[in-house]
Scaffold this motif. Structure first.
Motif, mmCIF file in Angstrom:
data_model
loop_
_atom_site.group_PDB
_atom_site.id
_atom_site.type_symbol
_atom_site.label_atom_id
_atom_site.label_comp_id
_atom_site.label_asym_id
_atom_site.label_seq_id
_atom_site.Cartn_x
_atom_site.Cartn_y
_atom_site.Cartn_z
ATOM 1 N N ARG A 175 24.739 42.019 28.473
ATOM 2 C CA ARG A 175 24.979 42.583 29.672
ATOM 3 C C ARG A 175 26.214 41.809 30.318
ATOM 4 N NH1 ARG A 175 20.629 45.343 30.764
ATOM 5 N NH2 ARG A 175 21.342 46.188 33.178
ATOM 6 N N SER A 176 27.114 41.457 31.811
ATOM 7 C CA SER A 176 27.764 41.536 32.579
ATOM 8 C C SER A 176 27.269 41.169 34.101
ATOM 9 C CB SER A 176 29.604 41.764 31.956
ATOM 10 O OG SER A 176 29.391 43.405 32.205
ATOM 11 N N ILE A 177 27.674 40.002 34.259
ATOM 12 C CA ILE A 177 27.210 40.341 35.669
ATOM 13 C C ILE A 177 28.958 39.935 36.491
ATOM 14 C CG2 ILE A 177 26.403 38.943 38.082
ATOM 15 C CD1 ILE A 177 23.979 38.183 35.913
ATOM 16 N N SER A 178 29.108 40.749 37.579
ATOM 17 C CA SER A 178 30.374 40.368 37.766
ATOM 18 C C SER A 178 30.438 39.802 39.726
ATOM 19 C CB SER A 178 31.818 41.456 37.780
ATOM 20 O OG SER A 178 31.914 42.190 36.339
ATOM 21 N N LEU A 179 31.191 39.202 39.929
ATOM 22 C CA LEU A 179 31.291 38.822 41.509
ATOM 23 C C LEU A 179 32.587 38.483 41.903
ATOM 24 C CD1 LEU A 179 30.154 37.446 43.892
ATOM 25 C CD2 LEU A 179 30.466 34.961 43.100
ATOM 26 N N ASN A 180 33.212 39.913 42.864
ATOM 27 C CA ASN A 180 34.189 39.589 42.848
ATOM 28 C C ASN A 180 34.712 38.435 44.072
ATOM 29 O OD1 ASN A 180 33.157 41.151 45.497
ATOM 30 N ND2 ASN A 180 34.271 42.899 44.508
ATOM 31 N N LEU A 181 36.081 38.838 44.719
ATOM 32 C CA LEU A 181 36.320 38.326 45.866
ATOM 33 C C LEU A 181 35.771 38.367 47.063
ATOM 34 C CD1 LEU A 181 38.512 35.723 46.751
ATOM 35 C CD2 LEU A 181 40.004 36.857 47.260
ATOM 36 N N VAL A 200 29.136 36.184 32.457
ATOM 37 C CA VAL A 200 28.924 36.210 33.691
ATOM 38 C C VAL A 200 30.718 36.246 34.197
ATOM 39 C CG1 VAL A 200 29.338 34.687 36.186
ATOM 40 C CG2 VAL A 200 27.804 34.992 34.216
ATOM 41 N N ARG A 201 31.484 36.886 35.049
ATOM 42 C CA ARG A 201 32.478 37.487 35.168
ATOM 43 C C ARG A 201 33.086 37.307 36.838
ATOM 44 N NH1 ARG A 201 34.515 42.355 35.420
ATOM 45 N NH2 ARG A 201 36.873 42.124 34.649
ATOM 46 N N ALA A 202 33.732 36.286 37.464
ATOM 47 C CA ALA A 202 34.130 35.786 39.454
ATOM 48 C C ALA A 202 35.252 35.676 39.040
ATOM 49 C CB ALA A 202 33.198 34.465 38.783
ATOM 50 N N ASP A 203 36.035 35.810 40.471
ATOM 51 C CA ASP A 203 37.314 35.404 40.778
ATOM 52 C C ASP A 203 37.120 33.850 40.980
ATOM 53 O OD1 ASP A 203 39.232 35.263 43.091
ATOM 54 O OD2 ASP A 203 39.412 37.305 42.141
ATOM 55 N N ARG A 204 38.583 33.928 40.424
ATOM 56 C CA ARG A 204 39.176 31.730 40.286
ATOM 57 C C ARG A 204 38.998 31.381 41.616
ATOM 58 N NH1 ARG A 204 44.880 32.680 37.843
ATOM 59 N NH2 ARG A 204 44.278 34.433 36.823
ATOM 60 N N LYS A 205 39.660 32.837 43.081
ATOM 61 C CA LYS A 205 39.213 31.750 43.784
ATOM 62 C C LYS A 205 38.032 31.590 44.544
ATOM 63 C CE LYS A 205 44.346 33.800 44.777
ATOM 64 N NZ LYS A 205 45.085 34.520 45.103
ATOM 65 N N LEU A 227 40.596 36.328 37.221
ATOM 66 C CA LEU A 227 39.517 35.131 36.430
ATOM 67 C C LEU A 227 40.370 34.240 36.354
ATOM 68 C CD1 LEU A 227 38.518 37.576 33.622
ATOM 69 C CD2 LEU A 227 36.900 36.997 35.392
ATOM 70 N N PRO A 228 40.055 33.741 36.232
ATOM 71 C CA PRO A 228 40.658 31.811 36.001
ATOM 72 C C PRO A 228 40.868 31.808 34.453
ATOM 73 C CG PRO A 228 37.987 31.522 35.649
ATOM 74 C CD PRO A 228 38.119 33.499 36.074
ATOM 75 N N LYS A 229 42.517 30.839 33.699
ATOM 76 C CA LYS A 229 42.702 30.966 32.752
ATOM 77 C C LYS A 229 41.726 29.836 31.941
ATOM 78 C CE LYS A 229 47.028 32.424 33.912
ATOM 79 N NZ LYS A 229 46.950 33.780 33.985
ATOM 80 N N GLY A 230 41.404 30.093 30.790
ATOM 81 C CA GLY A 230 41.166 29.119 29.320
ATOM 82 C C GLY A 230 41.285 30.013 28.458
ATOM 83 N N LYS A 231 40.925 28.897 27.449
ATOM 84 C CA LYS A 231 40.332 29.427 26.332
ATOM 85 C C LYS A 231 39.669 29.982 25.993
ATOM 86 C CE LYS A 231 41.273 26.981 21.366
ATOM 87 N NZ LYS A 231 41.111 26.238 20.290
#
Length: 134
Positions: A61-67, A101-106, A47-51
């Motif tokens: 509910r959660s949606i995840s998108l990996n690399l 929404v969870r997505a890879d930082r790259k 995950l990207p860093k942030g406050k």
């Protein structure tokens, strides 16, 4: 000269030694305490860093998108069409549901925008981008 030894009768111990059992129980407890947060978010995403702000809703509910660009809805792999259909159902039946929404930082920004378009088309107004704490 012969040596005299007395034969000692062996006494059997009928008590169970509780110390090893308590040690084992303590080790298992510590193991579960450490691994539980890792199991909660089962899909490995950088995950990207942030406050982050605290969002407390009963329905999430959660949606995840990996690399590898694989979509997951609550840790279940889905295709983009299945995600559209499920989000349309959630948008119609449960409009107060918050979607994380969870997505890879790259990943490219466009990949995340595609997910946001799916949520917008399904009339879902509560959504949050999940980040890693600083």
């Amino acid at each position: 000269m012969a040596r005299r030894t007395s034969l000692v009768s062996l006494n059997t111990i009928s008590d169970i030694n509780m110390t090893p059992l308590m040690d084992l129980t303590f080790i298992l407890l510590i193991t579960f305490i450490i691994t539980f947060p890792l199991v909660e978010q089962g899909i490995a995403i950088n995950l990207p860093k942030g406050k982050a702000a605290d969002i407390k809703d009963a329905q999430t509910r959660s949606i995840s998108l990996n690399l590898a660009k694989q979509l997951y809805l609550d840790d279940v792999p889905v295709s983009a069409e299945e995600l559209k259909a499920e989000m349309a159902t959630i948008g119609a039946a449960e409009p107060d549901t918050t979607i994380y929404v969870r997505a890879d930082r790259k990943l490219n920004y466009g990949e995340v925008v595609d997910i946001m378009k799916i949520l917008h088309d399904a009339n879902i107004t509560k959504m949050a981008l999940v980040t890693e704490g600083e």
